[in-house]
Design an enzyme around this catalytic site. Structure first.
Site, PDB file in Angstrom:
ATOM      1  N   ASN A 148       0.648  -1.489  -0.028  1.00 18.62           N
ATOM      2  CA  ASN A 148      -0.202   0.258  -0.043  1.00 18.62           C
ATOM      3  C   ASN A 148       0.745   1.236  -0.137  1.00 18.62           C
ATOM      4  O   ASN A 148       1.369   1.770   0.906  1.00 18.62           O
ATOM      5  CB  ASN A 148      -0.656   0.107   1.148  1.00 18.62           C
ATOM      6  N   LYS A 191       0.353   4.107  -0.217  1.00 27.79           N
ATOM      7  CA  LYS A 191      -0.822   5.385  -0.148  1.00 27.79           C
ATOM      8  C   LYS A 191      -0.696   6.463  -0.880  1.00 27.79           C
ATOM      9  O   LYS A 191      -0.185   6.381  -1.974  1.00 27.79           O
ATOM     10  CB  LYS A 191      -0.477   5.893   1.365  1.00 27.79           C
ATOM     11  N   HIS A 205      -9.837   1.931   4.941  1.00 28.34           N
ATOM     12  CA  HIS A 205      -8.773   1.923   5.712  1.00 28.34           C
ATOM     13  C   HIS A 205      -9.244   2.361   6.167  1.00 28.34           C
ATOM     14  O   HIS A 205      -9.289   2.974   6.492  1.00 28.34           O
ATOM     15  CB  HIS A 205      -7.375   1.560   4.429  1.00 28.34           C
ATOM     16  N   GLU A 235      -7.484   4.743   7.507  1.00 29.32           N
ATOM     17  CA  GLU A 235      -7.290   6.341   6.917  1.00 29.32           C
ATOM     18  C   GLU A 235      -8.315   6.924   6.549  1.00 29.32           C
ATOM     19  O   GLU A 235      -8.025   7.847   7.022  1.00 29.32           O
ATOM     20  CB  GLU A 235      -5.856   6.089   6.716  1.00 29.32           C
ATOM     21  N   GLU A 259      -5.798  -4.534  10.660  1.00 29.40           N
ATOM     22  CA  GLU A 259      -4.080  -3.914  10.436  1.00 29.40           C
ATOM     23  C   GLU A 259      -4.829  -2.858  11.772  1.00 29.40           C
ATOM     24  O   GLU A 259      -5.792  -2.324  11.552  1.00 29.40           O
ATOM     25  CB  GLU A 259      -4.468  -3.066   9.534  1.00 29.40           C
ATOM     26  N   GLY A 267       2.004   2.613  10.512  1.00 27.26           N
ATOM     27  CA  GLY A 267       3.028   3.568  11.041  1.00 27.26           C
ATOM     28  C   GLY A 267       3.853   3.750  12.859  1.00 27.26           C
ATOM     29  O   GLY A 267       4.532   5.621  12.289  1.00 27.26           O
ATOM     30  N   SER A 319       3.233  -1.964  10.569  1.00 27.00           N
ATOM     31  CA  SER A 319       4.508  -1.716  10.961  1.00 27.00           C
ATOM     32  C   SER A 319       4.819  -2.731  11.049  1.00 27.00           C
ATOM     33  O   SER A 319       5.731  -3.509  11.793  1.00 27.00           O
ATOM     34  CB  SER A 319       4.854  -1.438  12.311  1.00 27.00           C
TER      35      SER A 319
HETATM   36  C1  PEP Z   1      -1.023   0.118   6.730  1.00 28.53           C
HETATM   37  O1  PEP Z   1      -1.471   1.262   5.995  1.00 28.53           O
HETATM   38  O2  PEP Z   1      -1.593  -0.478   4.960  1.00 28.53           O
HETATM   39  C2  PEP Z   1      -0.209  -0.172   6.588  1.00 28.53           C
HETATM   40  C3  PEP Z   1      -0.166  -1.618   6.908  1.00 28.53           C
HETATM   41  O3  PEP Z   1       0.950   0.630   7.220  1.00 28.53           O
HETATM   42  P1  PEP Z   1       2.066   0.052   7.137  1.00 28.53           P
HETATM   43  O4  PEP Z   1       2.805  -0.434   7.259  1.00 28.53           O
HETATM   44  O5  PEP Z   1       2.984   1.709   7.719  1.00 28.53           O
HETATM   45  O6  PEP Z   1       1.870   0.636   8.997  1.00 28.53           O
END
Ligand code: PEP
Length: 256
Positions: free
Chosen positions: A5, A7, A91, A93, A163, A169, A209
């Site tokens: 992803n 983003k 997601h 976000e 998630e 993040g 992460s």
């Molecule tokens: C995500 O936004 O789907 C995600 C897993 O981000 P990160 O790996 O940066 O934590």
């Protein structure tokens, strides 16, 4: 399976370069399905770079209608035309910053399935919800809401990503045991909504992460079928390392 992803990152030049580097380094990859989800603006360019490879293309969002007066939106039909096979939906976000709720996400999910896209439905609790012991309640609500009205055939065409919001993040990932526990509960709900066979067939990825150092122990859990990778997917070498370490019997996938 490993899904990147990207983003809201990457100019066209950067997106082409990253996709080319991933393609080149994954030439001999075996045993891991890889999908890249660039921003909308880079989909066509990345599609060109990936043409003829086994790396899939995905999008980060879609609208619920095939076309119409929805200024600024992108429809699942448009994504399918570009060669997308998957679309990330729900997601955290988008839930947090754009006010997306389960009912809206559910409409998108139905539209994605109708256009032959695999919805990758994201669920996850905040740190506060986990502290209050609400994790299972929250993800169950998001799962049932996201899949509402989907038939057994529709559900089997979906994928899920657990998630935890506190892991996205932040550099703090869920432990393999925490991941496995939530994945197991999601599978139990899928069993109830569809069947045991469907629950086993639906892939459930972990995201939050994920890094080269933590991916293998997470994916050793039988309940965790792959990873959704945000930040660490923006560097080709780091992403390749994650893919390599995701291979069944670690180390046998990507050989540079
Ligand atoms: C995500 O936004 O789907 C995600 C897993 O981000 P990160 O790996 O940066 O934590």
């Amino acid at each position: 399976m490993v899904v990147a992803n990207w983003k809201m990152n990457g100019t066209l030049v950067e997106a082409r370069a990253l996709a080319s580097a991933v393609r080149e380094k994954l030439r001999r990859a075996r045993g891991v399905e890889v999908v890249l989800c660039p921003p909308f603006t880079a989909l066509a360019a990345v599609a060109e770079v990936l043409a003829g490879s086994s790396i899939g293309l995905g999008a980060q969002n879609c609208h619920w209608e095939a076309s119409g007066a929805y200024t600024g939106e992108v429809s699942p039909a448009m994504l399918a035309e570009l060669g997308c096979r998957l679309v990330i939906l729900g997601h955290s976000e988008r839930r947090q910053h754009l006010g997306e709720g389960d009912a809206l996400i559910n409409r998108k999910l139905h539209a994605a399935v109708a256009h032959g896209l695999t919805p990758l439905l994201c669920v996850g609790e905040t740190a506060e919800e986990r502290r209050q012991g609400l994790t299972f309640h929250v993800v169950e609500g998001q799962l049932r809401g996201g899949l509402a009205g989907a038939s057994r055939d529709g559900i089997v065409r979906c994928m899920l990503a657990y998630e935890p919001v506190w892991a996205i993040g932040t550099g703090v990932n869920a432990t393999p045991a925490q991941g496995a526990e939530v994945h197991g509960s999601l599978r139990g709900i899928l069993s109830e909504l569809a069947s045991k066979e469907v629950a086993q067939a639906v892939r459930i990825l972990y995201g939050g992460s994920v890094k080269p150092e933590n991916v293998a122990p997470l994916l050793e859990e039988p309940e965790i079928d792959g990873a959704l990778v945000g930040g660490a997917s923006l560097q080709a070498d780091t992403f390749i390392e994650i893919v390599r370490k995701s291979a069944p019997r670690a180390g046998s996938a990507a050989k540079e």
